[in-house]
Design a protein around this motif. Structure first.
Motif, PDB file in Angstrom:
ATOM      1  N   GLN A  91       1.522  -0.958  -0.240  1.00 42.47           N
ATOM      2  CA  GLN A  91       0.264   0.137  -0.047  1.00 42.47           C
ATOM      3  C   GLN A  91       0.884   1.021   0.021  1.00 42.47           C
ATOM      4  OE1 GLN A  91      -2.776  -0.224   2.609  1.00 42.47           O
ATOM      5  NE2 GLN A  91      -3.626   2.332   2.760  1.00 42.47           N
ATOM      6  N   ALA A 117       0.919   7.026  -4.345  1.00 36.76           N
ATOM      7  CA  ALA A 117      -0.120   6.977  -4.315  1.00 36.76           C
ATOM      8  C   ALA A 117      -0.918   7.699  -5.992  1.00 36.76           C
ATOM      9  CB  ALA A 117      -1.426   6.098  -4.154  1.00 36.76           C
ATOM     10  N   GLU A 125      -6.705   5.155  -2.790  1.00 32.17           N
ATOM     11  CA  GLU A 125      -5.359   5.452  -2.105  1.00 32.17           C
ATOM     12  C   GLU A 125      -5.083   3.872  -1.319  1.00 32.17           C
ATOM     13  OE1 GLU A 125      -5.795   8.175   1.132  1.00 32.17           O
ATOM     14  OE2 GLU A 125      -5.207   9.627  -0.590  1.00 32.17           O
TER      15      GLU A 125
END
Length: 355
Positions: free
Chosen positions: A199, A205, A212
């Motif tokens: 992530q 991102a 996100e």
């Protein structure tokens, strides 16, 4: 005394750093260099010292495509020969010659050869097609690091540090679980790093156009060529594909280092997008490089400069550093460079002995 690999091409400047009609000075491998363009726009590099009274030529000016010394007005061509003596009958002393260095425009940069000029072959300049200004929008920048250039190489070849040094921008807590591999082809070293189910930081991102909460597989693949130039391809794909590199998108980055002195280094970095993207590509290149400058300048450089203060003038290997798995590529590059320098020094000694 620091030994440098000399019969090799170093980056001396971005091509845009040396404009028509102006002198540009820079120290490279401990030698002061002045660069300029002749009347045809071709870039040249000379040793930055007049042979008359040793004034820095970089304090002078460009006159009719030649460098005019600021002290007594002697003028020098791009090959270092004196073109004009304004004094007396104008006779030019036989010794009025300045050392010139081969200088080539390639991949948006000026590349300089600091060794034997008879061995300078521009075919030896590493390939950086991602920096071709004819085909790509190139966003580029420059920093001066108060750290020796091989520490800079280590920093790019071991990107496991981004989790800890760049936690709010480039890293994530998944980086330490990356799959990595290193290979060597001739004197070229490759490092491939793949992080699964990552992530990204929100700001990163957003730059990739990824939600996100989207998990991705991210790769960072680096090619190193001696003495210290690297091309890094960074890519992302939705998490879970067996071969994310085949389905994802990637962006190139160049990290180009040249020693200024034994403890300082020039750092040119760049990214690019295809010109077919039009204005969007140019805007992205400029925006990406602006985004990267902050972590490079505020996080990488302070760490590298702190390392240099700890290292002082001691040899890296004499400090007996412990090695982690992520060090494999950087260690391989150091070994290759050490071998190239030794071979060059041995050849030079053999030539001297035979003479």
């Amino acid at each position: 005394m620091t030994q440098y690999l000399r019969n090799v091409w170093y980056v001396a400047a971005w091509d845009s750093e040396v404009p028509d009609g102006q002198l540009f000075a820079r120290t490279i491998l401990g030698e002061r260099i002045v660069m300029f363009r002749d009347a045809n726009g071709r870039a040249h590099a000379l040793f930055d010292r007049c042979p008359h009274r040793f004034a820095p030529l970089s304090m002078g000016k460009v006159v009719d495509g030649c460098v005019q010394c600021p002290y007594h007005g002697l003028e020098f061509r791009g090959d270092g020969s004196c073109s004009r003596n304004p004094h007396g009958n104008g006779q030019i002393p036989k010794a009025a010659q300045v050392r010139s260095y081969p200088l080539v425009v390639r991949w948006s940069a000026l590349w300089i050869w600091m060794g034997d000029p008879d061995k300078a072959d521009d075919a030896l300049i590493p390939e950086f097609k991602s920096l071709d200004p004819e085909k790509r929008w190139v966003g580029k920048d420059y920093l001066l690091a108060k750290a020796e250039y091989q520490l800079e190489t280590d920093n790019i070849l071991d990107l496991s540090h981004i989790e800890y040094l760049h936690p709010g921008t480039l890293g994530s807590d998944a980086v330490k679980q990356s799959q990595s591999e290193v290979k060597q082809e001739g004197n070229t070293v490759y490092s491939r790093r793949l992080t699964r189910n990552e992530q990204l930081m929100p700001s990163l991102a957003q730059r990739y156009g990824i939600p996100e909460t989207q998990l991705v597989d991210r790769w960072l693949d680096t090619r190193w060529n001696a003495p210290a130039v690297m091309e890094l391809w960074v890519g992302v794909a939705p998490a879970g594909d067996a071969d994310p590199r085949s389905v994802g998108k990637q962006v190139p980055f160049a990290h180009l280092f040249t020693p200024e002195t034994a403890t300082t280094a020039h750092y040119w970095f760049a990214t690019s997008y295809p010109k077919r993207m039009g204005e969007e590509g140019r805007a992205r290149a400029e925006s990406d490089i602006k985004y990267l400058r902050e972590p490079f300048e505020r996080e990488d450089l302070p760490m590298l400069e702190a390392q240099q203060r700890q290292l002082g003038d001691r040899d890296f290997w004499s400090m007996k550093p412990i090695l982690l798995s992520g060090d494999a590529a950087a260690v391989r590059a150091r070994r290759v460079l050490d071998a190239l320098i030794k071979a060059e020094q041995d050849a030079k000694a053999a030539e001297a002995a035979s003479a």
